[in-house]
Each structure stands twice: as structure tokens, then as C-alpha cells.
Write a protein that holds these residues in place. Structure first.
Motif, PDB file in Angstrom:
ATOM      1  N   LEU A  33       1.278  -1.324  -0.062  1.00 15.22           N
ATOM      2  CA  LEU A  33       0.022   0.535   0.313  1.00 15.22           C
ATOM      3  C   LEU A  33       0.817   1.499   0.034  1.00 15.22           C
ATOM      4  O   LEU A  33       0.401   2.390  -1.219  1.00 15.22           O
ATOM      5  N   GLN A  34       1.467   1.223   0.986  1.00 18.57           N
ATOM      6  CA  GLN A  34       2.845   2.208   1.351  1.00 18.57           C
ATOM      7  C   GLN A  34       3.412   3.143  -0.504  1.00 18.57           C
ATOM      8  O   GLN A  34       3.320   4.019  -0.965  1.00 18.57           O
ATOM      9  N   PHE A  35       4.223   1.702  -0.533  1.00 17.67           N
ATOM     10  CA  PHE A  35       4.978   1.993  -1.865  1.00 17.67           C
ATOM     11  C   PHE A  35       4.134   2.686  -2.948  1.00 17.67           C
ATOM     12  O   PHE A  35       4.546   2.930  -3.574  1.00 17.67           O
ATOM     13  N   THR A  36       3.151   1.404  -3.185  1.00 22.16           N
ATOM     14  CA  THR A  36       2.577   1.789  -4.388  1.00 22.16           C
ATOM     15  C   THR A  36       2.059   3.500  -4.067  1.00 22.16           C
ATOM     16  O   THR A  36       1.881   3.416  -5.744  1.00 22.16           O
ATOM     17  N   MET A  37       1.016   3.547  -3.236  1.00 17.64           N
ATOM     18  CA  MET A  37       0.838   4.851  -2.901  1.00 17.64           C
ATOM     19  C   MET A  37       1.949   6.342  -3.048  1.00 17.64           C
ATOM     20  O   MET A  37       1.444   7.060  -4.152  1.00 17.64           O
ATOM     21  N   ARG A  38       3.105   6.087  -2.742  1.00 15.61           N
ATOM     22  CA  ARG A  38       4.427   6.724  -3.373  1.00 15.61           C
ATOM     23  C   ARG A  38       4.989   6.624  -4.723  1.00 15.61           C
ATOM     24  O   ARG A  38       5.235   8.049  -5.393  1.00 15.61           O
ATOM     25  N   ASP A  39       3.988   5.598  -4.905  1.00 13.41           N
ATOM     26  CA  ASP A  39       4.756   5.775  -6.738  1.00 13.41           C
ATOM     27  C   ASP A  39       4.123   6.557  -7.304  1.00 13.41           C
ATOM     28  O   ASP A  39       4.366   7.388  -7.851  1.00 13.41           O
ATOM     29  N   GLU A  42       4.187  10.449  -6.486  1.00 10.47           N
ATOM     30  CA  GLU A  42       5.744  10.350  -7.572  1.00 10.47           C
ATOM     31  C   GLU A  42       5.612  10.582  -8.694  1.00 10.47           C
ATOM     32  O   GLU A  42       5.673  12.126  -9.191  1.00 10.47           O
ATOM     33  N   SER A  43       4.963  10.294  -9.387  1.00 11.54           N
ATOM     34  CA  SER A  43       4.640  10.240 -10.991  1.00 11.54           C
ATOM     35  C   SER A  43       3.589  11.376 -11.045  1.00 11.54           C
ATOM     36  O   SER A  43       3.687  12.192 -12.358  1.00 11.54           O
ATOM     37  N   ARG A  44       2.552  11.695 -10.094  1.00  9.04           N
ATOM     38  CA  ARG A  44       1.994  12.841 -10.211  1.00  9.04           C
ATOM     39  C   ARG A  44       2.666  13.674  -9.744  1.00  9.04           C
ATOM     40  O   ARG A  44       2.692  14.723 -10.407  1.00  9.04           O
ATOM     41  N   PHE A  45       3.303  14.091  -8.944  1.00 12.99           N
ATOM     42  CA  PHE A  45       3.585  15.400  -8.353  1.00 12.99           C
ATOM     43  C   PHE A  45       5.063  16.082  -8.142  1.00 12.99           C
ATOM     44  O   PHE A  45       5.181  16.775  -7.795  1.00 12.99           O
ATOM     45  N   GLY A  46       6.007  14.687  -8.304  1.00 14.07           N
ATOM     46  CA  GLY A  46       7.364  14.844  -8.042  1.00 14.07           C
ATOM     47  C   GLY A  46       7.764  14.378  -7.041  1.00 14.07           C
ATOM     48  O   GLY A  46       6.766  14.286  -6.127  1.00 14.07           O
ATOM     49  N   SER A  47       9.049  13.767  -6.324  1.00 15.60           N
ATOM     50  CA  SER A  47       9.625  13.631  -5.538  1.00 15.60           C
ATOM     51  C   SER A  47       9.074  14.564  -3.901  1.00 15.60           C
ATOM     52  O   SER A  47       9.088  14.209  -2.880  1.00 15.60           O
ATOM     53  N   ASP A  48       9.875  15.725  -4.521  1.00 14.21           N
ATOM     54  CA  ASP A  48       9.635  16.685  -3.332  1.00 14.21           C
ATOM     55  C   ASP A  48       8.453  16.609  -2.924  1.00 14.21           C
ATOM     56  O   ASP A  48       8.305  16.870  -1.448  1.00 14.21           O
ATOM     57  N   VAL A  49       7.336  17.052  -3.479  1.00 17.10           N
ATOM     58  CA  VAL A  49       5.935  17.020  -3.051  1.00 17.10           C
ATOM     59  C   VAL A  49       5.309  15.787  -2.069  1.00 17.10           C
ATOM     60  O   VAL A  49       4.752  15.847  -1.342  1.00 17.10           O
ATOM     61  N   THR A  50       6.087  14.775  -2.811  1.00 15.14           N
ATOM     62  CA  THR A  50       5.475  13.393  -2.091  1.00 15.14           C
ATOM     63  C   THR A  50       6.124  13.351  -1.109  1.00 15.14           C
ATOM     64  O   THR A  50       4.951  13.076   0.088  1.00 15.14           O
ATOM     65  N   ASP A  51       7.062  13.595  -0.750  1.00 13.69           N
ATOM     66  CA  ASP A  51       8.376  13.455   0.626  1.00 13.69           C
ATOM     67  C   ASP A  51       6.834  14.759   1.463  1.00 13.69           C
ATOM     68  O   ASP A  51       6.656  13.974   2.576  1.00 13.69           O
ATOM     69  N   GLU A  52       6.387  16.090   1.155  1.00 11.19           N
ATOM     70  CA  GLU A  52       5.598  16.843   2.429  1.00 11.19           C
ATOM     71  C   GLU A  52       4.629  15.859   2.082  1.00 11.19           C
ATOM     72  O   GLU A  52       4.496  16.071   3.281  1.00 11.19           O
ATOM     73  N   ILE A  53       3.757  15.442   1.498  1.00 11.28           N
ATOM     74  CA  ILE A  53       2.875  14.643   2.031  1.00 11.28           C
ATOM     75  C   ILE A  53       2.985  13.438   3.151  1.00 11.28           C
ATOM     76  O   ILE A  53       2.211  12.800   3.958  1.00 11.28           O
ATOM     77  N   PHE A  54       4.094  12.292   2.795  1.00 15.04           N
ATOM     78  CA  PHE A  54       4.244  11.670   3.014  1.00 15.04           C
ATOM     79  C   PHE A  54       4.685  12.403   4.968  1.00 15.04           C
ATOM     80  O   PHE A  54       4.106  12.122   5.880  1.00 15.04           O
ATOM     81  N   TYR A 125      19.419   6.864  -0.261  1.00 16.11           N
ATOM     82  CA  TYR A 125      18.833   7.762   0.529  1.00 16.11           C
ATOM     83  C   TYR A 125      18.139   7.297   1.997  1.00 16.11           C
ATOM     84  O   TYR A 125      17.442   6.265   1.767  1.00 16.11           O
ATOM     85  N   GLU A 126      18.563   8.307   2.258  1.00 12.98           N
ATOM     86  CA  GLU A 126      16.966   7.336   3.867  1.00 12.98           C
ATOM     87  C   GLU A 126      15.519   7.538   3.438  1.00 12.98           C
ATOM     88  O   GLU A 126      15.627   8.710   2.250  1.00 12.98           O
ATOM     89  N   THR A 127      14.794   6.545   4.013  1.00 15.91           N
ATOM     90  CA  THR A 127      13.482   6.461   2.742  1.00 15.91           C
ATOM     91  C   THR A 127      12.358   6.259   3.702  1.00 15.91           C
ATOM     92  O   THR A 127      11.435   7.252   3.339  1.00 15.91           O
ATOM     93  N   CYS A 128      12.102   7.052   5.162  1.00 11.06           N
ATOM     94  CA  CYS A 128      11.670   6.619   6.212  1.00 11.06           C
ATOM     95  C   CYS A 128      10.962   8.468   6.238  1.00 11.06           C
ATOM     96  O   CYS A 128      10.900   8.687   7.853  1.00 11.06           O
ATOM     97  N   ILE A 129      10.195   8.740   5.198  1.00 10.63           N
ATOM     98  CA  ILE A 129       9.598  10.528   5.113  1.00 10.63           C
ATOM     99  C   ILE A 129       8.558  10.472   6.569  1.00 10.63           C
ATOM    100  O   ILE A 129       8.095  11.061   6.905  1.00 10.63           O
ATOM    101  N   TYR A 130       7.441   9.159   6.296  1.00 11.25           N
ATOM    102  CA  TYR A 130       6.414   9.636   7.072  1.00 11.25           C
ATOM    103  C   TYR A 130       6.884   9.160   8.715  1.00 11.25           C
ATOM    104  O   TYR A 130       5.963   9.753   9.244  1.00 11.25           O
ATOM    105  N   ASP A 131       8.235   8.174   8.790  1.00  9.70           N
ATOM    106  CA  ASP A 131       8.527   8.103  10.407  1.00  9.70           C
ATOM    107  C   ASP A 131       8.093   9.852  10.474  1.00  9.70           C
ATOM    108  O   ASP A 131       8.499   9.919  11.498  1.00  9.70           O
TER     109      ASP A 131
END
Ligand SMILES: [Zn+2]
Length: 176
Positions: A33-39, A42-54, A125-131
Motif C-alpha cells: 500500500l505504502q510504496f504503490t501510493m508513493r509511486d 511521485e509520478s503525479r506530483f514529483g519527489s519533493d511534494v511526495t515527501d512533503e505529503i508523506f 538515501y534515507e526513506t522513512c519520511i513518514y516516520d
């Protein structure tokens, strides 16, 4: 008009709803769930916005988690112990404090066997942005001050644990 505004009731009555299957689910399903949501994000809004959302979602979750599972706590020791116990009981991870200088606005903590990343392939890179958001909210809820958690080591960077530097921004700036 909001369609998806979060409220705790949305988690439902699990005992009533899952009398046979109960509250547990395999961790790969949670990660799917988490990694498909993130994919998709990211494809819609880019990495930075995705990180902010997480980060923001993790922060909302951390605040709710504190309200429902941690409080009331009277002291730093009780806050840490209760958080360790609940994170372990819920199988989120094993929390340890490496440096605890809450009064000086600086804490370093590790989470072993982390729900989100333990066992993942190594990345650079570190991946636990949600955390990061989640941990920030726990400290903010406990202290009513502004805190920010930054993941400085991760399973994904070869550390075999997730390590977070958590700082209370004003105090940390005053110490520097
Ligand atoms: Zn991590």
C-alpha cells in the motif's frame, strides 16, 4: 466540502468487523500500500511534494497516535517508556534513545526492525519520511513545542536501524 477528512472513527470497529481475521495483517501488504501510493504520488506530483505529503501524513498519524495511545504521561521517562511499549506492542519497531537532552532540544533515537524500511534493498538515501513526521508529532504533542525529526541513518543506507535526530528548533538554534 471535504471527502476524506481524517477522524479516528474511520479506523472502525475491528473486533466487530473482523471476528475471524482479527486486527493483524501481513507486513508486505502494508508496504505494498505504502510504496504503490508513493509511486503514484511521485509520478503525479514529483519527489519533493511526495515527501512533503508523506511527512505531513506521518505527522497527522503521530498526533492521533499520541492522543489515543500515549497520553496522559507526566514525565519524560514516562513518555519514553510508554512510547517504547506501545511501538513494540503494535509491532511498529523497537525504540531506543541514544541521546536524550529534551531540555536542550536535542534527542537521538533509533528504531530497530522498523515497520516501513527494515529489510528493504539498500538505497543511497534515507526513506522513512513518514516516520520523520510521526516522530516529530510525538515530541510536539508531548512538549507543546515545535520539533522536527530528521532520519540520519536508515536500513536503506546500510545502517541496519533507523536513526533520527530530533530537535526543538528554537532551543537547538539558541545552543548553536
Ligand atoms: Zn529508515
Amino acid at each position: 466540502m471535504r471527502k476524506y477528512k481524517f477522524q479516528w472513527d474511520l479506523l472502525g470497529d475491528i473486533e466487530d468487523g473482523r471476528p475471524n481475521l482479527g486486527s493483524q495483517v501481513d507486513l508486505d501488504v502494508y508496504r505494498l500500500l505504502q510504496f504503490t501510493m508513493r509511486d503514484v504520488l511521485e509520478s503525479r506530483f514529483g519527489s519533493d511534494v511526495t515527501d512533503e505529503i508523506f511527512f505531513d501524513a506521518g505527522k497527522m498519524a503521530g498526533g492521533e497516535f499520541y492522543e489515543h495511545y500515549i497520553k496522559p504521561v507526566e514525565s519524560v521517562e514516562e513518555f519514553v517508556k510508554k512510547t517504547q511499549d506501545v511501538l513494540k506492542d503494535k509491532r511498529i519497531g523497537v525504540l531506543r534513545l541514544e541521546e536524550s537532552m529534551l531540555d536542550q532540544g536535542r534527542v537521538v533515537l533509533t528504531i530497530d526492525e522498523d515497520l516501513d524500511c527494515s529489510g528493504l534493498p539498500e538505497l543511497d538515501y534515507e526513506t522513512c519520511i513518514y516516520d520523520e513526521g510521526f516522530v516529530s508529532a510525538l515530541f510536539e504533542s508531548f512538549t507543546s513545542e515545535k520539533w522536527r525529526a530528521e532520519e540520519i541513518d536508515c536500513w536503506c543506507t546500510g545502517a541496519r536501524t533507523c536513526r533520527f535526530l530530533v530537535t526543538q528548533e528554537e532551543l537547538a538554534a539558541a545552543q548553536a
